[in-house]
Design a protein around this motif. Sequence first.
Motif, PDB file in Angstrom:
ATOM      1  N   ARG A   1     -78.788   3.922 -18.306  1.00 53.01           N
ATOM      2  CA  ARG A   1     -79.005   4.230 -16.888  1.00 53.01           C
ATOM      3  C   ARG A   1     -80.114   5.252 -16.663  1.00 53.01           C
ATOM      4  N   CYS A   2     -80.458   5.986 -17.688  1.00 51.71           N
ATOM      5  CA  CYS A   2     -81.347   7.135 -17.511  1.00 51.71           C
ATOM      6  C   CYS A   2     -82.759   6.707 -17.131  1.00 51.71           C
ATOM      7  N   LYS A   3     -83.383   7.488 -16.248  1.00 55.49           N
ATOM      8  CA  LYS A   3     -84.782   7.228 -15.875  1.00 55.49           C
ATOM      9  C   LYS A   3     -85.678   8.423 -16.199  1.00 55.49           C
ATOM     10  N   GLN A   4     -85.240   9.254 -17.092  1.00 55.98           N
ATOM     11  CA  GLN A   4     -86.106  10.312 -17.653  1.00 55.98           C
ATOM     12  C   GLN A   4     -86.631  11.257 -16.577  1.00 55.98           C
ATOM     13  N   CYS A   5     -85.759  11.682 -15.650  1.00 56.46           N
ATOM     14  CA  CYS A   5     -86.244  12.563 -14.579  1.00 56.46           C
ATOM     15  C   CYS A   5     -86.314  14.016 -15.027  1.00 56.46           C
ATOM     16  N   ASN A   6     -85.626  14.342 -16.126  1.00 52.81           N
ATOM     17  CA  ASN A   6     -85.699  15.696 -16.683  1.00 52.81           C
ATOM     18  C   ASN A   6     -84.775  16.713 -16.001  1.00 52.81           C
ATOM     19  N   PHE A   7     -84.070  16.326 -14.954  1.00 51.76           N
ATOM     20  CA  PHE A   7     -83.232  17.304 -14.246  1.00 51.76           C
ATOM     21  C   PHE A   7     -82.204  17.925 -15.197  1.00 51.76           C
TER      22      PHE A   7
ATOM     23  N   ILE B   1     -76.136  16.750 -11.036  1.00 49.73           N
ATOM     24  CA  ILE B   1     -77.490  16.583 -10.516  1.00 49.73           C
ATOM     25  C   ILE B   1     -78.114  15.251 -10.939  1.00 49.73           C
ATOM     26  N   CYS B   2     -77.497  14.547 -11.842  1.00 47.56           N
ATOM     27  CA  CYS B   2     -78.123  13.306 -12.341  1.00 47.56           C
ATOM     28  C   CYS B   2     -78.125  12.240 -11.247  1.00 47.56           C
ATOM     29  N   PRO B   3     -79.300  11.763 -10.840  1.00 50.65           N
ATOM     30  CA  PRO B   3     -79.368  10.759  -9.781  1.00 50.65           C
ATOM     31  C   PRO B   3     -78.873   9.384 -10.238  1.00 50.65           C
ATOM     32  N   GLU B   4     -78.733   9.215 -11.542  1.00 54.45           N
ATOM     33  CA  GLU B   4     -78.409   7.890 -12.087  1.00 54.45           C
ATOM     34  C   GLU B   4     -76.977   7.819 -12.615  1.00 54.45           C
ATOM     35  N   LEU B   5     -76.233   8.894 -12.535  1.00 52.53           N
ATOM     36  CA  LEU B   5     -74.889   8.971 -13.114  1.00 52.53           C
ATOM     37  C   LEU B   5     -74.918   8.542 -14.575  1.00 52.53           C
ATOM     38  N   ALA B   6     -75.893   9.093 -15.290  1.00 52.19           N
ATOM     39  CA  ALA B   6     -76.115   8.696 -16.672  1.00 52.19           C
ATOM     40  C   ALA B   6     -75.575   9.704 -17.667  1.00 52.19           C
ATOM     41  N   ILE B   7     -75.027  10.816 -17.191  1.00 53.14           N
ATOM     42  CA  ILE B   7     -74.571  11.850 -18.125  1.00 53.14           C
ATOM     43  C   ILE B   7     -73.341  12.533 -17.539  1.00 53.14           C
ATOM     44  N   PHE B   8     -72.394  12.877 -18.380  1.00 53.48           N
ATOM     45  CA  PHE B   8     -71.259  13.685 -17.935  1.00 53.48           C
ATOM     46  C   PHE B   8     -70.682  14.411 -19.144  1.00 53.48           C
TER      47      PHE B   8
ATOM     48  N   PHE C   1     -84.094   9.209 -23.025  1.00 59.10           N
ATOM     49  CA  PHE C   1     -82.877   9.733 -22.396  1.00 59.10           C
ATOM     50  C   PHE C   1     -82.446  11.009 -23.116  1.00 59.10           C
ATOM     51  N   PRO C   2     -81.580  11.806 -22.507  1.00 58.98           N
ATOM     52  CA  PRO C   2     -81.195  13.060 -23.151  1.00 58.98           C
ATOM     53  C   PRO C   2     -80.258  12.840 -24.331  1.00 58.98           C
ATOM     54  N   LEU C   3     -80.390  13.711 -25.279  1.00 62.40           N
ATOM     55  CA  LEU C   3     -79.463  13.787 -26.411  1.00 62.40           C
ATOM     56  C   LEU C   3     -79.124  15.261 -26.608  1.00 62.40           C
TER      57      LEU C   3
HETATM   58  S1  SF4 Z   1     -80.631  13.735 -15.037  1.00 65.77           S
HETATM   59 FE1  SF4 Z   1     -79.898  11.671 -15.520  1.00 65.77          FE
HETATM   60  S2  SF4 Z   1     -81.640  10.305 -15.171  1.00 65.77           S
HETATM   61 FE2  SF4 Z   1     -82.433  12.412 -15.280  1.00 65.77          FE
HETATM   62  S3  SF4 Z   1     -83.026  12.666 -17.447  1.00 65.77           S
HETATM   63 FE3  SF4 Z   1     -80.914  13.416 -17.238  1.00 65.77          FE
HETATM   64  S4  SF4 Z   1     -79.608  11.640 -17.729  1.00 65.77           S
HETATM   65 FE4  SF4 Z   1     -81.678  10.870 -17.348  1.00 65.77          FE
END
Ligand code: SF4
Lengths: 276, 104
Positions: B31-37, B80-87, B60-62
């Motif tokens: 789901r990640c789009k590499q926004c860096n937030f 803050i993740c706009p993609e709900l890609a991390i928790f 994507f983050p690791l």
């Molecule tokens: S905030 Fe979400 S979309 Fe942005 S880099 Fe992190 S995991 Fe990816």
Amino acid sequence: MSATEQIIHPAATVHPIDNLLRADRFPHILCPGCGIGTVIHGYAHAIAASGLSEDRHVCVSGIGCSGRAAGYVNVDSYHSTHGRALPFALGIAVHKPELNVTVISGDGDLTAIGGNHLIHAARRNVNLNVICINNFNYGMTGGQVGPTTPVGAKGSTAPRGAVEQPFNLPYLAKATGAAFVARWTVLHVREFQDAVLRAMNKNGFSFIEVLAPCPTSFGRANNIGDGLHEVEIYRERCVIENGAQNLEELDIDLIDASKPITVGNFVDIDRKPFIE
Amino acid sequence: MSEAESNVRREPMDLAKAQVPVGRVHIISERCKQCNFCINYCPTKVLEYSPETNAKGYHFPLVAAGKETSCVHCRFCDLICPELAIFTTEMTDEDKAEFGIDGS
Ligand code: SF4
Ligand code: SF4
Ligand code: SF4
């Protein structure tokens, strides 16, 4: 297996809040670094915290990138025509007062095309929660300037910079009668969720402006390189002032780095609601 | 606050007893789009980009090497993740055993 691999295994496929979202449609259509996803995420958490079951929540949006919200939430939702999210939501709120109706839409949809509906829904104090995602331009159609574009900010229809005075949305909402008014940004995730929850619990018209980066249109035209860059502007310049009385002075000037951006829960009053 | 007062370091009264939660990071990499937030705003700098990309071409983050037990489960990356890609989840006793943290 390295420790790094270990910690994410088993790799997750489901987010804990996925049940309130149309996760089958993820990844969503919004650009990398766009703040709208964070707002939808926050709304889902507020639904979870509201204590009301999902079938008591309704989400209505208009047209635009922010208008996509209605398509990504797993509650009854309606994607209305341009600017008409509020009259549609008003119909639901009046016919079924037991429902908790939230409008999520953009600054262009709510304050330009639907601007008249906004002031009259606020005047009537209809029990609605309005989340106005303000990214200072018409993102979906290519970055035209709108009623929230700061003076001097560039857009595809103002290559030398906007010259018109933009709306100050919390001031507008307060002046037209909203019972709850707040302004936050996508960086203020917890404060924003808390404001949405307060709006859900308020019997009256609630208006929450939430600033969100649009790196693709507004950012590109204004040397704001990516979403993070704009969120950093919020971090550096936002000042929290809950209950601020001088809303008329709290314009947002995203371009002038010397000006603070005041955020907070500004108004929370009891006023006769449209339906008692 | 007077100058003298501001020189006094204030500590929470229950500092010795306070337990800092330990979080376990979960990433839905597709789901990640590499926004860096998430990476940028993590208060304990737990995250870094993956060398590889997901199907859409985003890093994507690791969890960075050596940071496996540094997450304090503040949930900011998640919220803050706009993609709900991390928790994150609070580490269970089994998780702690896996990462060699004293569970007491
Ligand atoms: S905030 Fe979400 S979309 Fe942005 S880099 Fe992190 S995991 Fe990816
Ligand atoms: S154009 Fe702007 S508002 Fe629309 S999805 Fe992209 S970044 Fe978001
Ligand atoms: S929960 Fe907090 S400490 Fe843990 S990775 Fe996320 S942002 Fe960092």
